[in-house]
Design an enzyme around this catalytic site. Structure first.
Site, PDB file in Angstrom:
ATOM      1  N   LYS A 181       0.827  -1.217   0.000  1.00 53.62           N
ATOM      2  CA  LYS A 181       0.000   0.000   0.000  1.00 53.62           C
ATOM      3  C   LYS A 181       0.867   1.276   0.000  1.00 53.62           C
ATOM      4  O   LYS A 181       0.486   2.298  -0.564  1.00 53.62           O
ATOM      5  CB  LYS A 181      -0.865  -0.058   1.270  1.00 53.62           C
ATOM      6  CG  LYS A 181      -2.094   0.784   1.241  1.00 53.62           C
ATOM      7  CD  LYS A 181      -3.205   0.218   0.391  1.00 53.62           C
ATOM      8  CE  LYS A 181      -4.116   1.353  -0.053  1.00 53.62           C
ATOM      9  NZ  LYS A 181      -4.792   1.134  -1.293  1.00 53.62           N
ATOM     10  N   ARG A 182       1.999   1.156   0.619  1.00 48.07           N
ATOM     11  CA  ARG A 182       2.924   2.285   0.705  1.00 48.07           C
ATOM     12  C   ARG A 182       3.334   2.795  -0.685  1.00 48.07           C
ATOM     13  O   ARG A 182       3.711   3.946  -0.869  1.00 48.07           O
ATOM     14  CB  ARG A 182       4.169   1.805   1.466  1.00 48.07           C
ATOM     15  CG  ARG A 182       4.957   2.839   2.185  1.00 48.07           C
ATOM     16  CD  ARG A 182       5.898   2.182   3.182  1.00 48.07           C
ATOM     17  NE  ARG A 182       6.571   1.000   2.650  1.00 48.07           N
ATOM     18  CZ  ARG A 182       7.603   1.028   1.823  1.00 48.07           C
ATOM     19  NH1 ARG A 182       8.067   2.171   1.413  1.00 48.07           N
ATOM     20  NH2 ARG A 182       8.163  -0.083   1.395  1.00 48.07           N
TER      21      ARG A 182
END
Ligand code: GLU
Length: 429
Positions: free
Chosen positions: A201-202
């Site tokens: 997700k980063r």
């Protein structure tokens, strides 16, 4: 016959990595004339959600994948797993610990797999604890039910991500315990973000759902994902699923980690957008416009799609690029303003151009261009002194389609209004 499966856990949206796993399994099944099955790994009743499953199946279809027969659901097969576990218990291969059933792992053994992608991998059972088959709550443990199902489905090749390598020796033990021959295994190196860390997700969007919303086409997603770990060779990059089916080979998959490059994906998307018809792009783009609160006539939108489809990287890009054609509420690029409008003489050039354009009755790109070229020649002007300022004046942007085409679509009245307004509004030179 080859039988493979894609086994999503419906505890979240379809992740890019899982989507690639599905594509590779599908390509292999279709290439070999085998079967591609779907198994829903919904044993975690708390985290599994029908909403996720629905999205996952829709995303697979969206990318052009189809599967054979009906999906099977692990949640409906707890009895089967229990029965298998109990028979291993009866054979003395397992034992109970409370309500849980565990498999006794024989220590000091080497377990070898000949991975289709990585080659030989050896594990030692000294590092493997006794394996839970049935948990005390009555639900099956992943490695056990996975094997029971893979046996029942007649899976010949288990193709999945490297994150499952450590599960493989445990699963081999279960194949042995059940008296079954293990399938061939192929573990695909994980997908990494641009920084070399595991894609998460980063790194921004990681689900197919997000890419779909952001204006990516299914053909581009499928094409880019299949190339993360496999190459059709001869420098070929743009390739459809149908073409890839013909030449796909598991053994040609790379054993090094693939880097997910958003820019490259955008490039693929642009390539596919260019080849779409305006008719096909219209509903997608209309949706983005609706979401952006922009209403316009179909013909006008289509006219602009014609002009812009060779310039956008996502269908969503269209909205910002063309906002000034639909509304007076569009942003002005301040840098462009300073660079092209606030430059000495440019506002004067805008005025002259606008004045000459008044006389153009048939507002076609050709006629507009003739007027522009004439002024440029007479006054010895460069593009930066008249073409770029005009583009800024009519759209608030420094990029876009061909200026004269833009002017035609915007229409004479609006063009003149904006040119004049820009010419007087800006701070004096
Ligand atoms: N449900 C597992 C996953 O999503 C499937 C693993 C497998 O293919 O065996 O990672």
């Amino acid at each position: 016959m080859t039988v493979v499966r894609f086994a999503p856990s419906p505890t979240g949206f379809l992740h890019l990595g899982s989507a690639r796993t599905a594509i590779v399994n599908w390509l292999y099944a279709r290439h070999t004339g085998g079967k591609f099955l779907l198994r829903v790994e919904d044993t975690d009743q708390v985290r599994s959600d029908a909403k996720f499953l629905e999205e996952i199946l829709e995303d697979l279809k969206w990318m052009g994948l189809d599967w054979d027969g009906e999906p099977i659901y692990q949640s409906k097969r707890f009895d089967v797993y229990k029965e298998k576990a109990e028979s291993l218990l009866a054979e003395g291969k397992a034992y109970k610990e409370g309500d849980a059933i565990l498999y006794k792992v024989e220590k000091g053994r080497a377990i070898e797999i000949d991975d289709e992608i990585h080659g030989k991998i050896v594990f030692n059972t000294d590092e493997i604890k006794d394996q839970v088959m049935m948990k005390s709550d009555g639900s099956p443990a992943y490695n056990f039910c996975c094997v029971v199902d893979d046996v029942e489905l007649g899976i010949t090749h288990t193709i999945r991500g490297d994150d499952h390598i450590s599960n493989t020796p445990k699963q081999i033990l279960f194949y042995e315990a059940l008296g079954e021959k293990p399938p061939k295994f192929a573990h695909m190196p994980l997908m990494m973000g641009a920084d070399g860390a595991k894609l998460s997700k980063r790194h921004g969007a990681v689900s197919i759902e997000e890419y779909k919303k952001d204006g990516f086409l299914p053909e581009a997603m499928a094409n880019y994902l299949m190339l993360l770990g496999w190459s059709p060779g001869e420098g070929k990059e743009v390739i459809s699923l149908e073409e890839a089916v013909k030449i796909f080979e598991l053994k040609n998959m790379s054993d090094v980690q693939a880097r997910f490059d958003d820019q490259k994906l955008r490039w693929f998307n642009a390539e596919y957008i260019k080849t779409q018809t305006t008719e096909d792009l219209y509903p997608l783009i209309k949706k983005h416009l609706d979401d952006g609160g922009i209403t316009a006539e179909e013909d006008k939108i289509k006219e602009l799609i014609e002009l812009y489809k060779v310039r956008i990287k996502t269908t969503k890009d269209f909205v910002d690029l063309t906002r000034s054609f639909f509304t007076e509420e569009y942003p002005i690029d301040e840098k462009g303003l300073r660079k092209y409008i606030e430059k000495e003489g440019n506002k004067e050039n805008l005025k002259i151009f606008a004045k000459e354009l008044e006389k153009v009755e048939d507002f076609t790109p050709e006629n507009i261009e003739t007027v522009c070229r004439k002024i440029m020649e007479e006054k010895e002007l460069k593009a930066a002194q008249i073409i770029h300022p005009t583009r800024m004046a009519i759209s608030g942007r420094t990029d876009g389609a061909g200026l004269f085409e833009m002017m035609q679509v915007l229409g004479k009245e609006k063009v003149l209004e904006r040119m004049k307004k820009t010419a007087v509004l800006c701070p004096p030179e």
